[in-house]
Write an enzyme that holds these catalytic residues in place. Sequence first.
Site, PDB file in Angstrom:
ATOM      1  N   ALA A  63       0.862  -1.176   0.000  1.00 25.65           N
ATOM      2  CA  ALA A  63       0.000   0.000   0.000  1.00 25.65           C
ATOM      3  C   ALA A  63       0.900   1.228   0.000  1.00 25.65           C
ATOM      4  O   ALA A  63       2.077   1.136   0.356  1.00 25.65           O
ATOM      5  CB  ALA A  63      -0.869  -0.015   1.252  1.00 25.65           C
ATOM      6  N   GLY A 102       0.496  -5.107   0.623  1.00 26.08           N
ATOM      7  CA  GLY A 102      -0.665  -5.095  -0.272  1.00 26.08           C
ATOM      8  C   GLY A 102      -0.346  -5.684  -1.626  1.00 26.08           C
ATOM      9  O   GLY A 102      -1.221  -6.264  -2.289  1.00 26.08           O
ATOM     10  N   GLU A 105      -0.715  -9.258  -1.248  1.00 22.95           N
ATOM     11  CA  GLU A 105      -2.150  -9.557  -1.134  1.00 22.95           C
ATOM     12  C   GLU A 105      -2.843  -9.515  -2.503  1.00 22.95           C
ATOM     13  O   GLU A 105      -3.729 -10.329  -2.776  1.00 22.95           O
ATOM     14  CB  GLU A 105      -2.783  -8.583  -0.140  1.00 22.95           C
ATOM     15  N   GLU A 125       4.134  -5.811   6.979  1.00 18.21           N
ATOM     16  CA  GLU A 125       3.327  -4.816   7.686  1.00 18.21           C
ATOM     17  C   GLU A 125       3.650  -4.758   9.178  1.00 18.21           C
ATOM     18  O   GLU A 125       3.615  -3.697   9.790  1.00 18.21           O
ATOM     19  CB  GLU A 125       1.833  -5.132   7.512  1.00 18.21           C
TER      20      GLU A 125
HETATM   21  N1  T1G Z   1       4.662   3.410   0.136  1.00 14.66           N
HETATM   22  C1  T1G Z   1       5.164   4.627  -0.165  1.00 14.66           C
HETATM   23  N2  T1G Z   1       6.484   4.869  -0.458  1.00 14.66           N
HETATM   24  C2  T1G Z   1       7.291   3.817  -0.455  1.00 14.66           C
HETATM   25  C3  T1G Z   1       6.842   2.508  -0.139  1.00 14.66           C
HETATM   26  C4  T1G Z   1       5.452   2.330   0.152  1.00 14.66           C
HETATM   27  N3  T1G Z   1       4.942   1.133   0.444  1.00 14.66           N
HETATM   28  N4  T1G Z   1       7.903   1.684  -0.207  1.00 14.66           N
HETATM   29  C5  T1G Z   1       8.969   2.436  -0.549  1.00 14.66           C
HETATM   30  N5  T1G Z   1       8.619   3.707  -0.697  1.00 14.66           N
HETATM   31  C6  T1G Z   1       9.494   4.826  -1.088  1.00 14.66           C
HETATM   32  C7  T1G Z   1      10.583   5.113  -0.052  1.00 14.66           C
HETATM   33  O1  T1G Z   1      10.143   5.972   0.941  1.00 14.66           O
HETATM   34  C8  T1G Z   1      11.663   5.748  -0.922  1.00 14.66           C
HETATM   35  O2  T1G Z   1      11.305   7.086  -1.119  1.00 14.66           O
HETATM   36  C9  T1G Z   1      11.534   5.006  -2.243  1.00 14.66           C
HETATM   37  O3  T1G Z   1      10.211   4.437  -2.240  1.00 14.66           O
HETATM   38  C10 T1G Z   1      12.519   3.906  -2.412  1.00 14.66           C
HETATM   39  O4  T1G Z   1      12.449   3.076  -1.278  1.00 14.66           O
HETATM   40  C11 T1G Z   1      -3.021  -3.114   3.360  1.00 14.66           C
HETATM   41  C12 T1G Z   1      -1.244  -1.779   4.894  1.00 14.66           C
HETATM   42  C13 T1G Z   1      10.347  -1.971  -1.447  1.00 14.66           C
HETATM   43  C14 T1G Z   1      12.129  -3.180  -0.286  1.00 14.66           C
HETATM   44  O5  T1G Z   1       6.309  -2.257   4.100  1.00 14.66           O
HETATM   45  O6  T1G Z   1      10.543  -2.250   2.264  1.00 14.66           O
HETATM   46  O7  T1G Z   1       0.765  -2.832   2.283  1.00 14.66           O
HETATM   47  O8  T1G Z   1      13.199   8.160   0.042  1.00 14.66           O
HETATM   48  O9  T1G Z   1      14.754   3.589  -0.446  1.00 14.66           O
HETATM   49  O10 T1G Z   1      16.037   0.138  -0.498  1.00 14.66           O
HETATM   50  O11 T1G Z   1      -1.680  -4.866   3.864  1.00 14.66           O
HETATM   51  O12 T1G Z   1      11.183   0.348   0.129  1.00 14.66           O
HETATM   52  O13 T1G Z   1      13.260   7.842  -2.385  1.00 14.66           O
HETATM   53  O14 T1G Z   1      11.641   9.478  -1.393  1.00 14.66           O
HETATM   54  O15 T1G Z   1      13.388   1.748   0.602  1.00 14.66           O
HETATM   55  O16 T1G Z   1      15.291  -0.424  -2.838  1.00 14.66           O
HETATM   56  C15 T1G Z   1       3.843  -2.788   3.136  1.00 14.66           C
HETATM   57  C16 T1G Z   1       8.074  -0.944   2.243  1.00 14.66           C
HETATM   58  C17 T1G Z   1       3.131  -1.491   3.190  1.00 14.66           C
HETATM   59  C18 T1G Z   1       7.403  -2.244   2.003  1.00 14.66           C
HETATM   60  C19 T1G Z   1      12.666  -1.148  -1.657  1.00 14.66           C
HETATM   61  N6  T1G Z   1       5.046  -2.642   2.339  1.00 14.66           N
HETATM   62  N7  T1G Z   1       9.168  -0.696   1.341  1.00 14.66           N
HETATM   63  O17 T1G Z   1      13.792  -0.891  -0.900  1.00 14.66           O
HETATM   64  O18 T1G Z   1      14.301   1.491  -1.712  1.00 14.66           O
HETATM   65  S1  T1G Z   1       1.728  -1.577   4.269  1.00 14.66           S
HETATM   66  C20 T1G Z   1       6.204  -2.378   2.918  1.00 14.66           C
HETATM   67  C21 T1G Z   1      10.338  -1.364   1.455  1.00 14.66           C
HETATM   68  C22 T1G Z   1       0.583  -2.490   3.398  1.00 14.66           C
HETATM   69  C23 T1G Z   1      -1.626  -3.611   3.319  1.00 14.66           C
HETATM   70  C24 T1G Z   1      -0.664  -2.846   4.149  1.00 14.66           C
HETATM   71  C25 T1G Z   1      11.440  -0.934   0.536  1.00 14.66           C
HETATM   72  C26 T1G Z   1      11.596  -1.827  -0.722  1.00 14.66           C
HETATM   73  P1  T1G Z   1      12.404   8.191  -1.219  1.00 14.66           P
HETATM   74  P2  T1G Z   1      13.791   2.494  -0.605  1.00 14.66           P
HETATM   75  P3  T1G Z   1      14.972   0.062  -1.511  1.00 14.66           P
END
Ligand code: T1G
Length: 670
Positions: A63, A102, A105, A125
């Site tokens: 998400a 998400g 999912e 999450e």
């Molecule tokens: N939403 C918004 N921005 C995101 C994002 C996300 N999910 N994931 C990464 N970014 C932005 C991050 O802030 C950065 O921005 C840029 O992308 C590059 O990220 C309903 C509620 C995918 C493994 O927890 O673990 O889904 O600093 O530097 O090292 O069930 O990002 O460049 O401006 O980390 O290559 C669940 C979170 C969400 C994964 C890539 N998903 N992301 O790593 O790059 S909750 C997560 C990561 C959800 C549902 C629920 C990592 C990555 P900027 P980065 P990276």
Amino acid sequence: MTSPIRTERHGDVLVIISDNPPVNALGAAVRQGLEAAVKDGVQDASIEAMVIRCDGRTFFAGADITEFGKPMQEPGLPTLVDMIEASSKPIVAAIHGTALGGGCEVALACHYRVAVASAKLGTPEVKLGLLPGAGGTQRLPRIAGVRMALEMTAKGDPIPAKKAVEAGLIDKIVGEDSLEADAIAFAGEIKAKRPIPRASEREVQPDPEAVEAFKKENGRRFRGFEAPAANIACVVKATEVPYTEGVQFERQEFMKLMMGTQSAAQRHIFFAERQAAKIDDVPADIQLRPIKRVGVIGAGTMGGGISMNFLSAGIPVTIVEMAQEALDRGAGTIRKNYEATAAKGRMKPEQVEAAMGALTPTLDFDALAECDLIIEAVYESMEVKKEIFTRLDAICKPGAILASNTSYLDIDEIAASTKRPQDVVGMHFFSPANVMKLLEVVRGAKTAPDVLATVMDLAKKIKKVAVVAGVTYGFIGNRMLMPRQVEANKLLMEGATPEQIDRVHVAFGMPMGPFQMSDLAGVDIGWHRDPTRIENIRDALAAEGRWGQKKQAGFYDYDEKRQPTPSPRVAEIIEDFRKKSGSTVREISDEEIVERTLYPMVNEGALILEEGKAQRASDVDVVWIYGYGWPVYRGGPMFWAKTEGYEKVVAGLDKHGFKVAQSLRNGAIK
Ligand code: T1G
């Protein structure tokens, strides 16, 4: 505005493509585009099957976290995934990169999943203080069983594609360079298969033993966190009720966590960690200096750990010592550490040999002349460090970066011992340096912007979380640690015990309290080594050889398993000191311990920010999370102070006569 979603027809297969850089987060526009595309595919009689894939570096990584806390735009993710699963035509998810949260999912709602071998699937999450809130806790156990679902949801670590195939989460591994073509071919193979497999319709057997075993195994890891228990409860619910009821329970649990302070804190740290990598006044595209070989001076605990970071990243290291015996011991420890990692199956023997093969131990200081970065890791003496930097200045090539691993000392003074202060920087690693993620990058008054940017970029390569600190005694972390230690010792004199103070810190969520930490680091660190000079409790302990865990005696007594027990001898020493100093002993409340040991840290953090020794408050939080074990679910000292309420913190500091930072008093911490 163009939709991040487009479609392409390949015969009777509709390919739905997301292009929403950087990580295809499932923001509102993506969700709306997906919903429209799937609806079109279902309604279009010439379409027999659909494929969902993403452009860029990864399949949907979850998400869009930046949308959290804002009014939600329809369709919500739960609605979208249920709509995808309900499709009357089979949908294949084509996965590359990291299908997370998400994104995972969405894939589970698809009827089939193909992936490239390098892909990963995960529901992280819980690391944001949440749970998979779009059916993930209900579909995962139905496909992969209770045990795997618990592992993925409550721990949050992604699994590789191969393991996902074994768990039944991936139907087929396809070519790294032929994902779309192979997915379309796969769609062709299954398009006519009926019934269409829907995960939500599958049964899942309860497995109470697995649940109990999982809780037991991870009790220590989950201590203090709210989200893991909620994830476990949802997975268990999946074994008890039909999908439609299970997702309602999931939604309730999700909203409870979303509204809570823990998730707010963990989301804060998610972005804070990424923000810390940015240097406000240095352009992101500045030319970096090439780092092909690193030199390390000192093969002790720190020098060895520091070297391992670069060797593990494939960067050759020249390590220098004064004596052969120390050099052999240092190189030997590095090999032992690698072999221990290999023994745990986390490294292959050939990787150990490759890392050791890239290490050049030498007694020849001049061998450092060929290095692009040299890190000095000798004991804390300004005189010795200045002598070393003067020698480096004489032999190192132009453009080489000269770094010191000092934990406290003045980088500007060290730089002034060279004719190239612009090439000097602090790189403060935390012990054990090959494990601890934090790196304080200390910016001197003359440190060149490209030197800073090069070191910050290098930190990513060696898997460190780097934070820029200014030159001040103890930089960010240790400077904030000092008032805590001072107050902890004062509280001992006034009636508290080491156990009480440590218990309050552990209950707060710290891995250990000030006195357990002192015993781990060594009570003799920084001691003047004169057993006849007893000016404080620490001197008295050190004089008696109570140097901490390494001596099985410090502020605590330790058994052979290094388990601490309160020490009657230490109680005597403290009592003795109280009498000698005429201290009034009184009942000390746990609340007073928080006010006098944690609030002053916040105050010091505010002063550090006022003086410009840290770029932003969230950097201070990152330092304490990754360097000192501050509980991530409290978001770091500065974030915690905000949730605690600045007024309450200021009132607590005033009550105990601390000089409060103006920005904290004004509640203007940035
Ligand atoms: N939403 C918004 N921005 C995101 C994002 C996300 N999910 N994931 C990464 N970014 C932005 C991050 O802030 C950065 O921005 C840029 O992308 C590059 O990220 C309903 C509620 C995918 C493994 O927890 O673990 O889904 O600093 O530097 O090292 O069930 O990002 O460049 O401006 O980390 O290559 C669940 C979170 C969400 C994964 C890539 N998903 N992301 O790593 O790059 S909750 C997560 C990561 C959800 C549902 C629920 C990592 C990555 P900027 P980065 P990276």
